[in-house]
Write a protein that holds these residues in place. Structure first.
Motif, mmCIF file in Angstrom:
data_model
loop_
_atom_site.group_PDB
_atom_site.id
_atom_site.type_symbol
_atom_site.label_atom_id
_atom_site.label_comp_id
_atom_site.label_asym_id
_atom_site.label_seq_id
_atom_site.Cartn_x
_atom_site.Cartn_y
_atom_site.Cartn_z
ATOM 1 N N GLY A 385 0.804 -1.219 0.000
ATOM 2 C CA GLY A 385 0.000 0.000 0.000
ATOM 3 C C GLY A 385 0.837 1.270 0.000
ATOM 4 O O GLY A 385 0.361 2.342 -0.398
ATOM 5 N N LEU A 387 3.009 1.985 -1.971
ATOM 6 C CA LEU A 387 3.335 2.357 -3.349
ATOM 7 C C LEU A 387 2.588 3.613 -3.791
ATOM 8 O O LEU A 387 3.080 4.380 -4.617
ATOM 9 C CB LEU A 387 2.995 1.181 -4.273
ATOM 10 C CG LEU A 387 3.372 1.316 -5.746
ATOM 11 C CD1 LEU A 387 4.877 1.398 -5.903
ATOM 12 C CD2 LEU A 387 2.827 0.119 -6.529
ATOM 13 N N ARG A 388 1.402 3.846 -3.266
ATOM 14 C CA ARG A 388 0.568 4.959 -3.736
ATOM 15 C C ARG A 388 1.061 6.310 -3.238
ATOM 16 O O ARG A 388 1.062 7.277 -3.985
ATOM 17 C CB ARG A 388 -0.876 4.729 -3.291
ATOM 18 C CG ARG A 388 -1.481 3.447 -3.850
ATOM 19 C CD ARG A 388 -2.885 3.213 -3.341
ATOM 20 N NE ARG A 388 -3.414 1.932 -3.795
ATOM 21 C CZ ARG A 388 -4.062 1.751 -4.949
ATOM 22 N NH1 ARG A 388 -4.255 2.774 -5.754
ATOM 23 N NH2 ARG A 388 -4.509 0.549 -5.286
ATOM 24 N N ASN A 389 1.483 6.395 -1.975
ATOM 25 C CA ASN A 389 1.862 7.697 -1.401
ATOM 26 C C ASN A 389 3.267 7.717 -0.809
ATOM 27 O O ASN A 389 3.636 8.700 -0.156
ATOM 28 C CB ASN A 389 0.869 8.093 -0.297
ATOM 29 C CG ASN A 389 -0.541 8.191 -0.823
ATOM 30 O OD1 ASN A 389 -1.389 7.341 -0.528
ATOM 31 N ND2 ASN A 389 -0.811 9.205 -1.624
ATOM 32 N N VAL A 394 6.837 8.728 -5.505
ATOM 33 C CA VAL A 394 5.995 9.778 -6.080
ATOM 34 C C VAL A 394 6.580 10.302 -7.386
ATOM 35 O O VAL A 394 5.885 10.465 -8.392
ATOM 36 C CB VAL A 394 5.817 10.929 -5.060
ATOM 37 C CG1 VAL A 394 5.084 12.104 -5.711
ATOM 38 C CG2 VAL A 394 5.046 10.437 -3.841
ATOM 39 N N ARG A 403 5.061 2.664 -16.642
ATOM 40 C CA ARG A 403 4.241 3.659 -15.945
ATOM 41 C C ARG A 403 2.769 3.498 -16.312
ATOM 42 O O ARG A 403 1.887 3.621 -15.453
ATOM 43 C CB ARG A 403 4.741 5.055 -16.298
ATOM 44 C CG ARG A 403 4.322 6.132 -15.297
ATOM 45 C CD ARG A 403 4.819 7.490 -15.755
ATOM 46 N NE ARG A 403 6.220 7.427 -16.148
ATOM 47 C CZ ARG A 403 6.753 8.200 -17.086
ATOM 48 N NH1 ARG A 403 5.993 9.049 -17.755
ATOM 49 N NH2 ARG A 403 8.028 8.102 -17.371
ATOM 50 N N ARG A 406 1.423 0.545 -14.508
ATOM 51 C CA ARG A 406 1.240 0.887 -13.098
ATOM 52 C C ARG A 406 -0.044 1.686 -12.886
ATOM 53 O O ARG A 406 -0.842 1.382 -11.980
ATOM 54 C CB ARG A 406 2.439 1.708 -12.603
ATOM 55 C CG ARG A 406 2.338 2.154 -11.148
ATOM 56 C CD ARG A 406 3.308 3.269 -10.852
ATOM 57 N NE ARG A 406 2.998 4.458 -11.646
ATOM 58 C CZ ARG A 406 3.744 5.569 -11.652
ATOM 59 N NH1 ARG A 406 4.854 5.617 -10.927
ATOM 60 N NH2 ARG A 406 3.402 6.601 -12.402
ATOM 61 N N ASP A 407 -0.241 2.722 -13.700
ATOM 62 C CA ASP A 407 -1.436 3.551 -13.529
ATOM 63 C C ASP A 407 -2.710 2.728 -13.696
ATOM 64 O O ASP A 407 -3.719 2.966 -13.007
ATOM 65 C CB ASP A 407 -1.417 4.707 -14.534
ATOM 66 C CG ASP A 407 -0.258 5.664 -14.287
ATOM 67 O OD1 ASP A 407 0.303 5.642 -13.170
ATOM 68 O OD2 ASP A 407 0.107 6.426 -15.210
ATOM 69 N N LEU A 410 -3.084 0.249 -10.494
ATOM 70 C CA LEU A 410 -3.415 0.896 -9.229
ATOM 71 C C LEU A 410 -4.886 1.287 -9.137
ATOM 72 O O LEU A 410 -5.372 1.623 -8.060
ATOM 73 C CB LEU A 410 -2.531 2.138 -9.020
ATOM 74 C CG LEU A 410 -1.044 1.860 -8.764
ATOM 75 C CD1 LEU A 410 -0.297 3.143 -8.479
ATOM 76 C CD2 LEU A 410 -0.856 0.878 -7.598
ATOM 77 N N LYS A 411 -5.603 1.225 -10.252
ATOM 78 C CA LYS A 411 -7.037 1.481 -10.223
ATOM 79 C C LYS A 411 -7.831 0.227 -9.850
ATOM 80 O O LYS A 411 -9.031 0.309 -9.614
ATOM 81 C CB LYS A 411 -7.509 1.999 -11.579
ATOM 82 C CG LYS A 411 -6.898 3.342 -11.969
ATOM 83 C CD LYS A 411 -7.337 3.751 -13.363
ATOM 84 C CE LYS A 411 -6.688 5.064 -13.785
ATOM 85 N NZ LYS A 411 -7.058 5.441 -15.175
ATOM 86 N N ASP A 413 -8.493 -3.439 -7.662
ATOM 87 C CA ASP A 413 -8.381 -3.965 -6.302
ATOM 88 C C ASP A 413 -7.131 -4.844 -6.200
ATOM 89 O O ASP A 413 -6.922 -5.719 -7.041
ATOM 90 C CB ASP A 413 -9.630 -4.777 -5.960
ATOM 91 C CG ASP A 413 -9.626 -5.237 -4.520
ATOM 92 O OD1 ASP A 413 -9.038 -4.509 -3.687
ATOM 93 O OD2 ASP A 413 -10.183 -6.307 -4.236
ATOM 94 N N ASP A 416 -1.878 -2.751 -6.338
ATOM 95 C CA ASP A 416 -0.552 -2.372 -5.849
ATOM 96 C C ASP A 416 0.306 -3.607 -5.609
ATOM 97 O O ASP A 416 1.487 -3.634 -5.937
ATOM 98 C CB ASP A 416 -0.666 -1.546 -4.567
ATOM 99 C CG ASP A 416 -1.681 -2.123 -3.591
ATOM 100 O OD1 ASP A 416 -2.128 -3.262 -3.816
ATOM 101 O OD2 ASP A 416 -2.013 -1.431 -2.607
#
Length: 497
Positions: A385, A387-389, A394, A403, A406-407, A410-411, A413, A416
């Motif tokens: 988790g 990975l997002r913040n 970043v 990339r 990844r994008d 991450l949308k 379930d 990540d």
């Protein structure tokens, strides 16, 4: 003075009487007559004031002044300090008497403070070093840079290099660059007494130099020489160079993209503009021409000195160590352990038991975090988790196909955790192979970790098949030959049935 001039003009030029002048200027007639009789303006002389209380202490005061005159200027006692010392001896007079006595003694003493002995340096003998602070514009921001000045004392060939600090690691780097620029090493290097180089100033020329600086001198085999405190004339050439370079190169204030571009420009100026100036003693030659003759007498440069400042520190729970008010990342498996941080002019290395764990470009801003995302990959395996913040991720500059994957993940379930599996494959097989795998997944529009990893396995080079030796009794003595007629015969037999 102005009143005297008016009286003389009115009487001698305009012909006014003494009474008329006295009435108009509101003066007495006697005063007008006095000013008319004397041709020169009056002089006021102060009478010698008696100093009965100081008389008994004059010899003591002279002795102290003679002793202080042998010390550097910064170490001499002021008139106020001498007055306080006299009071301790029993003097009960006023401070003014002491002040006037000190002033007259200094005026009567021959002034030799501005008299110097001209110095001559043989070719290849010595070079001088000093720092100066200059104003430049780097990346649109006005900054004060620290400029290292080198100057060969015989040929006057200068070398300049700029830094953001005056610390010891910058001194190491500056010497490496200067000797490489000159193509040789002089016998002696003359310095002031900076704290980065000199730990203690002893009697006369004796100094206790910094041990790491002595390692630099031992590597290049030059003799370090420190000037007498407050005697800048002993390295007057480089002292004059500071003012000249400020006028010639930094007025008006120059502009550059960054420090590296500034140093390239400074080296060009040393090689061309400054080297083309006339030599102050050999006026028929330029500095560059005299330097070409001196260069042959300099000792050749061998391997550069690998100089750094080492600091023992402990890796924090966020997998970082601190230096110069910045934080640098370390691989996560070393969190909480003791390591050594080695700082050079351009790099920060973290070492543990002789092994280099991490290497970062040095940052000269303050309160910055220089983080390598790969150092935190073991943490992501347990805490995907983040990975997002997470701060290391970043601004992570991943390849474009990676990339995009990844994008997209991450949308979803648990996307990540799926992308962490891709990152593990990327670390194992390299970014190029994983970029191609992500491109194939994007083309087929099937974006999940299993598909990407399947493409990775297919793109890997196949392992060469090792042939097993066949026993002799199993080998064919006569190899069968291809016979298509046998196949035709079988077809005919099948149709007949």
């Amino acid at each position: 003075m102005e009143t005297i001039a008016k009286i003389r003009r009115r009487h001698k030029v305009n012909g006014e009487s003494i009474s008329e002048i006295a009435r108009r200027l509101n003066l007495s007639r006697n005063t007008v007559r006095k000013y008319l009789k004397q041709g020169d303006p009056p002089r006021y002389q102060r009478r010698e004031q008696p100093k009965p209380r100081l008389g008994a202490y004059e010899e003591q005061l002279k002795t102290w002044l003679e002793q202080d005159s042998q010390h550097p200027k910064k170490q001499r006692r002021t008139a106020r300090r001498l007055f306080e010392d006299l009071q301790a001896e029993g003097y009960a007079g006023a401070y003014d008497s002491v002040q006037r006595f000190v002033k007259r003694w200094k005026q009567a003493k021959p002034a030799l403070s501005q008299a110097f002995v001209p110095l001559i340096f043989p070719a290849g003998d010595a070079a001088q070093f000093d720092w100066s602070h200059e104003q430049v514009e780097l990346g649109g921001v006005v900054q004060t840079i620290k400029l290292a000045h080198f100057r060969l004392a015989h040929s006057r060939q200068p070398f300049l290099v700029a830094y953001s600090r005056e610390s010891l690691e910058m001194v190491f780097d500056a010497h490496d660059r200067a000797f490489a620029f000159w193509g040789g090493i002089p016998k002696r290097m003359i310095y002031d007494n900076p704290r980065t180089l000199v730990d203690a100033i002893k009697v006369g020329k004796q100094r206790r130099f910094n041990r790491q600086f002595l390692a630099l001198a031992n590597h290049y085999l030059f003799e370090p020489v420190a000037c007498t405190p407050a005697s800048g004339w002993e390295k007057g050439q480089v002292e004059n160079q500071v003012g000249n370079v400020r006028e010639w190169l930094f007025s008006p204030r120059p502009r550059f993209k960054d420090l590296a571009e500034l140093n390239i420009w400074l080296e060009q100026q040393c090689r061309k503009k400054l080297a083309r100036r006339k030599h102050p003693e050999q006026s028929s030659q330029t500095i560059g021409q005299v330097f070409a003759e001196e260069q042959a007498l300099l000792r050749p440069v061998g391997k550069p000195f690998v100089g750094y400042v080492e600091k023992a520190c402990r890796v924090s729970s966020t997998c970082t160590v601190g230096y110069d008010r910045n934080r640098y990342s370390v691989p996560a498996e070393y969190a909480g352990q003791g390591v050594f941080l080695r700082a050079t002019a351009t790099q920060i290395k973290i070492v543990h038991e002789g092994k280099v764990l991490a290497c970062h470009h040095r940052c000269f801003n303050r309160e910055q975090q220089i983080l390598d995302p790969w150092h935190y990959l073991p943490v992501l395996e347990r805490k995907p988790g983040a990975l997002r913040n997470g701060a290391p991720f970043v601004q992570w500059d991943l390849p474009v196909p990676v990339r995009k994957v990844r994008d997209h993940l991450l949308k979803q379930d648990k996307g990540d955790r799926a992308f962490v599996e891709i990152l593990l494959a990327m670390k194992a097989h390299g970014s190029e192979l994983l970029s191609v795998a992500c491109e194939l997944a994007l083309e087929h529009k099937t974006l999940n970790a299993a598909v990407v990893l399947n493409h990775v396995n297919r793109l890997k080079e196949p392992q060469p098949v090792r042939e097993n030796p066949v026993p002799g009794h199993l080998r064919l003595q006569q190899e069968p030959q291809a016979n298509c007629s046998r196949y035709d015969g079988l077809r005919e037999g099948h149709h007949g049935q």
